[in-house]
Design a protein around this motif. Sequence first.
Motif, PDB file in Angstrom:
ATOM      1  N   LYS A  87       0.757  -1.360   0.038  1.00 46.33           N
ATOM      2  CA  LYS A  87      -0.075   0.134   0.052  1.00 46.33           C
ATOM      3  C   LYS A  87       1.099   1.211   0.093  1.00 46.33           C
ATOM      4  CE  LYS A  87      -3.998  -1.827   2.123  1.00 46.33           C
ATOM      5  NZ  LYS A  87      -4.920  -1.510   3.303  1.00 46.33           N
ATOM      6  N   LYS A  91       0.836   4.072  -2.984  1.00 45.99           N
ATOM      7  CA  LYS A  91       0.288   5.273  -2.796  1.00 45.99           C
ATOM      8  C   LYS A  91       1.238   6.052  -3.173  1.00 45.99           C
ATOM      9  CE  LYS A  91      -1.214   8.368   0.987  1.00 45.99           C
ATOM     10  NZ  LYS A  91      -1.475   8.306   2.601  1.00 45.99           N
ATOM     11  N   ASN A 110      -6.675  -4.585  -6.890  1.00 49.71           N
ATOM     12  CA  ASN A 110      -7.848  -4.332  -5.936  1.00 49.71           C
ATOM     13  C   ASN A 110      -7.442  -3.026  -5.026  1.00 49.71           C
ATOM     14  OD1 ASN A 110      -9.785  -6.100  -6.815  1.00 49.71           O
ATOM     15  ND2 ASN A 110      -8.757  -7.606  -5.638  1.00 49.71           N
ATOM     16  N   TYR A 111      -6.016  -3.210  -4.378  1.00 48.03           N
ATOM     17  CA  TYR A 111      -5.782  -2.067  -3.658  1.00 48.03           C
ATOM     18  C   TYR A 111      -5.434  -1.054  -4.364  1.00 48.03           C
ATOM     19  CZ  TYR A 111      -4.530  -5.700  -0.016  1.00 48.03           C
ATOM     20  OH  TYR A 111      -4.659  -6.583   1.127  1.00 48.03           O
ATOM     21  N   GLY A 114      -8.752   1.201  -4.697  1.00 50.84           N
ATOM     22  CA  GLY A 114      -9.182   1.780  -3.350  1.00 50.84           C
ATOM     23  C   GLY A 114      -8.419   3.001  -3.166  1.00 50.84           C
ATOM     24  N   LYS A 117      -9.302   5.810  -5.563  1.00 51.07           N
ATOM     25  CA  LYS A 117     -10.692   6.561  -5.138  1.00 51.07           C
ATOM     26  C   LYS A 117     -10.370   7.626  -4.131  1.00 51.07           C
ATOM     27  CE  LYS A 117     -13.971   2.891  -6.164  1.00 51.07           C
ATOM     28  NZ  LYS A 117     -14.714   1.983  -5.964  1.00 51.07           N
ATOM     29  N   SER A 118      -9.654   7.103  -3.130  1.00 46.97           N
ATOM     30  CA  SER A 118      -9.336   7.977  -1.892  1.00 46.97           C
ATOM     31  C   SER A 118      -8.298   9.335  -1.967  1.00 46.97           C
ATOM     32  CB  SER A 118      -8.800   7.207  -0.734  1.00 46.97           C
ATOM     33  OG  SER A 118      -7.255   6.782  -1.200  1.00 46.97           O
ATOM     34  N   ARG A 155     -18.109  -5.485  -7.473  1.00 43.37           N
ATOM     35  CA  ARG A 155     -18.207  -4.000  -6.918  1.00 43.37           C
ATOM     36  C   ARG A 155     -17.075  -3.192  -7.581  1.00 43.37           C
ATOM     37  NH1 ARG A 155     -17.049  -5.410  -1.519  1.00 43.37           N
ATOM     38  NH2 ARG A 155     -19.324  -6.048  -1.356  1.00 43.37           N
ATOM     39  N   GLN A 156     -15.962  -3.507  -7.504  1.00 43.98           N
ATOM     40  CA  GLN A 156     -14.820  -2.741  -8.403  1.00 43.98           C
ATOM     41  C   GLN A 156     -15.046  -2.380  -9.621  1.00 43.98           C
ATOM     42  OE1 GLN A 156     -12.856  -1.688  -6.060  1.00 43.98           O
ATOM     43  NE2 GLN A 156     -11.175  -3.337  -5.537  1.00 43.98           N
TER      44      GLN A 156
END
Length: 390
Positions: A87, A91, A110-111, A114, A117-118, A155-156
């Motif tokens: 992560k 990031k 997948n990570y 997320g 989005k953030s 969902r993704q």
Amino acid sequence: MKALFCYDGPLYKDENGDYFDSILNDQMFQRYFAVADELEVIIRTRPISREQAIKKMSQLTNPMISIIECPNLSSFSGMIINTDKVKKILKERILNADLVFIRLPSVIGNYSIGLCKSLKKKYLVEVVGCPWDSYWNYSIKGKLVAPFSAVMMRRQIRNAPYVLYVTNNFLQKRYPTKGKSIGCSNVELQPATTDVLISRLKKISEYKKNTKLIIGTAAGLDVLYKGQQYIIQALGQLKKQGIDCFEYQLIGGGKGTYLKKVAEMNNVADQIKIIGQMPHDEVFTWLDSIDIYAQPSRQEGLPRAMIEAMSRGIPCIGAKTAGIPELIDNKYIFTNSKTEVEEISNLLLDMRSECCIMERLAFENFHEALKYQRSTLVERRTRFFMSFAE
């Protein structure tokens, strides 16, 4: 403009620090330079000897591609130990990117979604396979993971702003999106000439009653869901009927230990030839030497190897999996059920008995494969990427 590509991979790294792969190569990555000047690739790696890599794979040589190695998340212990490290890497690189391309299914992917989005970063998802099929057909443990993975994938993708599917229908139906989408295969064939088809039809016309027909499959040799064992079992069933006029050749990475055992159990070890991994530039020569191509996978996106076989005018049979039924005549699709070995046996006998069937399939397959020529797909994909980049 800087682009970031996020995927589990793996890539292979030799003792000199050079990277290799048979699919994730310079040509594949070139598509992202339609909208970017630089490309970073976040991916896990595996060691390989240089001798083995040069023999079997393509080296990444584009100086505008940077590889960011990611710790392994493919095991339970790896996820516990390495998740925070991954992560942190993701990031940092996502913050530094202008465009993010995320390939699913993958844990790194997948990570990445997320974090995009953030961090409010623009991203595009490439859907290249089905996690349900992959895990469900892998092992008993896989059957426990399959429902969770499929729900997460839905969902993704449902909420992704841009989605590129490698199929025309299958993945779209199973994993729909509210965002902008396109169906565009990862397969990019070089232009095929009619000489290829003429040569194939001539080869078929010269078959005799005693001609041994060579069946071929290109897939990982140690991956159970690739399904080569079902073709071997079908040959065993035919041999019990006194029919041994087929040879089965297998190319792909791995040792094929399990497949050898299946061949011995079915008394057809002398009809099975495990060739192993082959440089991609030699694959078409091999394809021209076989008579029937089989894709018995229980997990696929849209199989590159089958489309390449079709482009050489090869009659094909395949499982009722993912995008395979989008490619060939439904009469030559076998079900993923208890009767599939018998179905495969019958399909092989049909082709064996009637040259006209093989000639028709050669003609149909060759023309279907023309839809996957590089120029056609590059144009469609580039338009979609430019829409995303704007």
